[in-house]
Design a protein around this motif. Structure first.
Motif, PDB file in Angstrom:
ATOM      1  N   UNK A 134      48.401  32.435  46.057  1.00  0.00           N
ATOM      2  CA  UNK A 134      48.102  32.671  44.709  1.00  0.00           C
ATOM      3  C   UNK A 134      46.732  32.879  44.186  1.00  0.00           C
ATOM      4  N   UNK A 135      45.712  32.348  45.302  1.00  0.00           N
ATOM      5  CA  UNK A 135      44.423  32.668  45.040  1.00  0.00           C
ATOM      6  C   UNK A 135      44.150  33.977  45.338  1.00  0.00           C
ATOM      7  N   UNK A 136      44.901  34.475  46.512  1.00  0.00           N
ATOM      8  CA  UNK A 136      44.769  35.992  46.665  1.00  0.00           C
ATOM      9  C   UNK A 136      44.932  36.960  45.457  1.00  0.00           C
ATOM     10  N   UNK A 137      45.749  36.490  44.529  1.00  0.00           N
ATOM     11  CA  UNK A 137      46.105  37.155  43.222  1.00  0.00           C
ATOM     12  C   UNK A 137      45.097  37.137  42.217  1.00  0.00           C
ATOM     13  N   UNK A 138      44.362  35.828  42.283  1.00  0.00           N
ATOM     14  CA  UNK A 138      43.200  35.468  41.374  1.00  0.00           C
ATOM     15  C   UNK A 138      42.086  36.537  42.213  1.00  0.00           C
ATOM     16  N   UNK A 139      41.817  36.686  43.131  1.00  0.00           N
ATOM     17  CA  UNK A 139      40.851  37.187  43.731  1.00  0.00           C
ATOM     18  C   UNK A 139      40.928  38.811  43.479  1.00  0.00           C
ATOM     19  N   UNK A 140      42.107  39.331  43.627  1.00  0.00           N
ATOM     20  CA  UNK A 140      42.370  40.540  42.983  1.00  0.00           C
ATOM     21  C   UNK A 140      42.090  40.871  41.715  1.00  0.00           C
ATOM     22  N   UNK A 141      42.666  39.627  41.016  1.00  0.00           N
ATOM     23  CA  UNK A 141      42.319  39.947  39.357  1.00  0.00           C
ATOM     24  C   UNK A 141      40.773  40.102  39.118  1.00  0.00           C
ATOM     25  N   UNK A 142      39.912  39.044  39.777  1.00  0.00           N
ATOM     26  CA  UNK A 142      38.608  39.018  39.593  1.00  0.00           C
ATOM     27  C   UNK A 142      37.994  40.370  39.883  1.00  0.00           C
ATOM     28  N   UNK A 143      38.421  40.947  41.315  1.00  0.00           N
ATOM     29  CA  UNK A 143      37.950  42.107  41.513  1.00  0.00           C
ATOM     30  C   UNK A 143      38.345  43.247  40.658  1.00  0.00           C
ATOM     31  N   UNK A 144      39.177  43.294  40.088  1.00  0.00           N
ATOM     32  CA  UNK A 144      39.586  44.516  39.044  1.00  0.00           C
ATOM     33  C   UNK A 144      39.047  44.247  37.815  1.00  0.00           C
ATOM     34  N   UNK A 145      39.010  43.074  37.357  1.00  0.00           N
ATOM     35  CA  UNK A 145      38.197  43.020  36.080  1.00  0.00           C
ATOM     36  C   UNK A 145      36.769  43.169  36.129  1.00  0.00           C
ATOM     37  N   UNK A 146      36.450  42.908  37.340  1.00  0.00           N
ATOM     38  CA  UNK A 146      34.838  43.252  37.564  1.00  0.00           C
ATOM     39  C   UNK A 146      34.463  44.583  37.485  1.00  0.00           C
ATOM     40  N   UNK A 147      35.700  45.586  37.747  1.00  0.00           N
ATOM     41  CA  UNK A 147      35.323  46.897  37.672  1.00  0.00           C
ATOM     42  C   UNK A 147      35.141  47.384  36.203  1.00  0.00           C
ATOM     43  N   UNK A 148      35.705  46.746  35.209  1.00  0.00           N
ATOM     44  CA  UNK A 148      35.670  47.300  34.023  1.00  0.00           C
ATOM     45  C   UNK A 148      34.814  46.392  32.923  1.00  0.00           C
ATOM     46  N   UNK A 149      34.559  45.074  33.364  1.00  0.00           N
ATOM     47  CA  UNK A 149      33.703  44.387  32.494  1.00  0.00           C
ATOM     48  C   UNK A 149      32.892  43.574  33.003  1.00  0.00           C
ATOM     49  N   UNK A 150      31.772  42.737  32.348  1.00  0.00           N
ATOM     50  CA  UNK A 150      30.901  42.050  32.891  1.00  0.00           C
ATOM     51  C   UNK A 150      31.216  40.701  32.801  1.00  0.00           C
ATOM     52  N   UNK A 151      32.290  40.340  32.082  1.00  0.00           N
ATOM     53  CA  UNK A 151      32.487  38.826  31.946  1.00  0.00           C
ATOM     54  C   UNK A 151      32.994  38.151  33.301  1.00  0.00           C
TER      55      UNK A 151
END
Length: 206
Positions: A134-151
């Motif tokens: 589950x944490x691997x999913x979180x890490x992937x989501x954080x990485x992907x979100x970081x590509x498109x926004x600064x939050x």
């Protein structure tokens, strides 16, 4: 219901018949991290109710009414659902869909913190011991979100990861239970202040 023993264990046992030590530890971490956060909206609601000398239970109802909002206590449920969908479809398509619909990405951004919410890393670490996938999913989501926004990620994302990893319902009220402890202290403090101190006058219209 057990009436003795470690509170986190007693609480977790209400949701899981034989909770693992890692799950109890994760719930305990969440309870500690979420107990108080200064004058959050729900806490202010409790203090306003206390200022007119309601009973504690009624003041807590005022707090819970505010906490039900999607931008406050219900935010972790949305983060849980986002992580579940990202696990199924991948974070790229889900983040892109939210962005195209001009919807906020659950679990990111905070009114107080410009960087990472300091409650996020320790809670996520406890989830890591519970379910690293589950944490691997979180890490992937954080990485992907970081590509498109600064939050940056906030505690709601970690709490959503916790309920997902534990197999709990998205709206399991861990946040509310934790915050009631903090509200108790705020209620007691407010009772010592002058009554009705939050009464303000509306700005006259012209």
């Amino acid at each position: 219901t057990r009436r003795t023993g470690h509170y986190a264990h007693r609480l977790t046992a209400e949701w899981r018949r034989r909770p693992t030590p890692d799950l109890v530890d994760a719930i305990d971490t969440a309870l500690v991290l979420l107990a108080d956060h200064e004058l959050a909206t729900s806490t202010l609601a409790v203090r306003i109710a206390a200022s007119v000398r309601t009973s504690p239970s009624v003041a807590f109802v005022a707090g819970l009414a505010s906490m039900e909002g999607a931008l406050h206590g219900a935010a972790s449920a949305d983060a849980h659902r986002l992580l579940a969908m990202c696990a199924d479809r991948g974070p790229g398509p889900m983040i892109a869909r939210l962005r195209s619909e001009r919807r906020p990405i659950p679990g990111f951004g905070h009114k107080v913190y410009r960087g990472v919410d300091p409650r996020f890393p320790p809670l996520l670490d406890s989830v890591r011991r519970l379910d690293p996938d589950v944490v691997a999913i979180v890490d992937a989501v954080v990485a992907e979100a970081g590509r498109v926004m600064s939050h940056q990620p906030n505690v709601d994302l970690a709490l959503g990861a916790l309920t997902l990893a534990a197999g709990l319902e998205p709206d399991t009220p861990i946040f509310a239970i934790a915050r009631i402890a903090g509200w108790s202290a705020h209620y007691a403090d407010e009772i010592c202040d002058p009554p009705v101190r939050f009464r303000v006058l509306a700005t006259p219209t012209r």
